[in-house]
Scaffold this motif. Structure first.
Motif, PDB file in Angstrom:
ATOM      1  N   TRP A  40       0.805  -1.219   0.000  1.00  0.00           N
ATOM      2  CA  TRP A  40       0.000   0.000   0.000  1.00  0.00           C
ATOM      3  C   TRP A  40       0.839   1.271   0.000  1.00  0.00           C
ATOM      4  O   TRP A  40       0.557   2.214  -0.738  1.00  0.00           O
TER       5      TRP A  40
ATOM      6  N   GLY B 171      -7.316   2.070  -3.407  1.00  0.00           N
ATOM      7  CA  GLY B 171      -8.388   2.528  -2.537  1.00  0.00           C
ATOM      8  C   GLY B 171      -9.368   1.480  -2.075  1.00  0.00           C
ATOM      9  O   GLY B 171     -10.432   1.829  -1.575  1.00  0.00           O
TER      10      GLY B 171
ATOM     11  N   PRO C 152      -9.041  -1.607   0.233  1.00  0.00           N
ATOM     12  CA  PRO C 152      -8.259  -2.539   1.062  1.00  0.00           C
ATOM     13  C   PRO C 152      -9.089  -3.574   1.810  1.00  0.00           C
ATOM     14  O   PRO C 152      -8.938  -3.750   3.016  1.00  0.00           O
TER      15      PRO C 152
ATOM     16  N   SER D 278      -8.455   3.874   2.833  1.00  0.00           N
ATOM     17  CA  SER D 278      -7.327   2.952   2.800  1.00  0.00           C
ATOM     18  C   SER D 278      -6.681   2.806   4.167  1.00  0.00           C
ATOM     19  O   SER D 278      -6.365   1.695   4.608  1.00  0.00           O
TER      20      SER D 278
END
Length: 278
Positions: free
Chosen positions: A90, A102, A104, A228
């Motif tokens: 990430w 965007g 997760p 996120s």
């Protein structure tokens, strides 16, 4: 408490992008470029000859759903290794290229036979101006050093206006919640409060505080960034990982330079065929 016009505009733009498979293929190529030096993270490769705007074909990756592996109660060493890989998946793109994945949720990760991870689904990608990334680091430093002036500068650089002392105090409550694991140079869980509703309670307190002080208009870029951060934090909680988040983070930002990121971002976007921030 939060004015929604810009958030609506952001969500509309990102949702439309998710329906465009040629763009998703380009974003998949972008992630392959950005994570090429990370053997702990694997990204599929789009097969252009078998893809169209409405059909996306990609290479096969061997792996099992992360949730299935967690149900087998893997040892702490493996949990920490998986968390470290996901942290890099990430945040290497964000702090080195200004790009965030965007979405997760747990369905977008697989555990490979050798213990590395597969990262999937590249429809919800956000490209940020380098100045936004600088602001994220500025706010981290402000929280770390309890520097109100630097925090005000960070919020202002993102586009927050009319920041009173009371509004700043409320925003800083949320910032401290997000940044706390990064400010402590020790091995720890991502959240040390055992209450599974702790994050929800902080969010409720912040919402009430903003409502009391007149509300704020957050920049549209916050939608996927905040999603996120919270979503990935939830994954780390499920993993039960214990890492030195401070050192992982500071390794990423040690040589941060806004102009260097801008050049690196432009080159990667051009090579992958992804439009610039918008």
């Amino acid at each position: 408490a939060i004015q929604h016009d810009d958030i609506y505009t952001e969500l509309v733009a990102r949702l439309r992008e998710e329906l465009h498979y040629e763009r998703e293929a380009a974003q998949m190529r972008l992630y392959g470029l950005m994570l090429a030096g990370r053997p702990e993270v694997h990204v599929p490769v789009p097969v252009e000859a078998l893809s169209t705007r409405r059909l996306l074909t990609m290479s096969w990756l061997e792996g099992r759903p992360l949730m299935r592996r967690l149900e087998e109660n893997p040892p702490a060493e493996e949990r920490n290794s998986l968390a470290r890989a996901l942290f890099h998946a990430w945040y290497v793109p964000f702090y080195r290229y200004g790009v965030i994945h965007g979405d997760p949720h747990l369905g977008n990760y697989q555990v490979r036979p050798e213990g590395a991870v597969n990262l999937l689904d590249f429809g919800a990608i956000r490209v940020f101006p380098p100045s936004f990334v600088r602001g994220v680091i500025d706010l981290y430093e402000a929280v770390r050093d309890s520097n109100e002036e630097q925090a005000h500068h960070a919020y202002s650089s993102w586009g927050f206006t009319g920041l009173t002392r009371e509004k700043m105090a409320v925003l800083n409550e949320w910032a401290r919640f997000l940044y706390e694991p990064l400010t402590q140079d020790r091995v720890r869980r991502i959240q040390e409060d055992d209450d599974p509703q702790f994050g929800r309670a902080v969010a409720a307190s912040v919402h009430a505080g903003l409502k009391r002080t007149g509300g704020v208009r957050p920049p549209r870029e916050f939608v996927l960034m905040d999603r996120s951060a919270i979503g990935l934090g939830g994954v780390f909680l499920r993993l039960g990982a214990e890492l030195n988040w401070h050192r992982l983070f500071n390794e990423l930002i040690a040589d941060f330079d806004e102009a260097t990121l801008a050049a690196r971002q432009a080159a990667a976007l051009a090579q992958a065929g992804v439009p610039a921030a918008g």
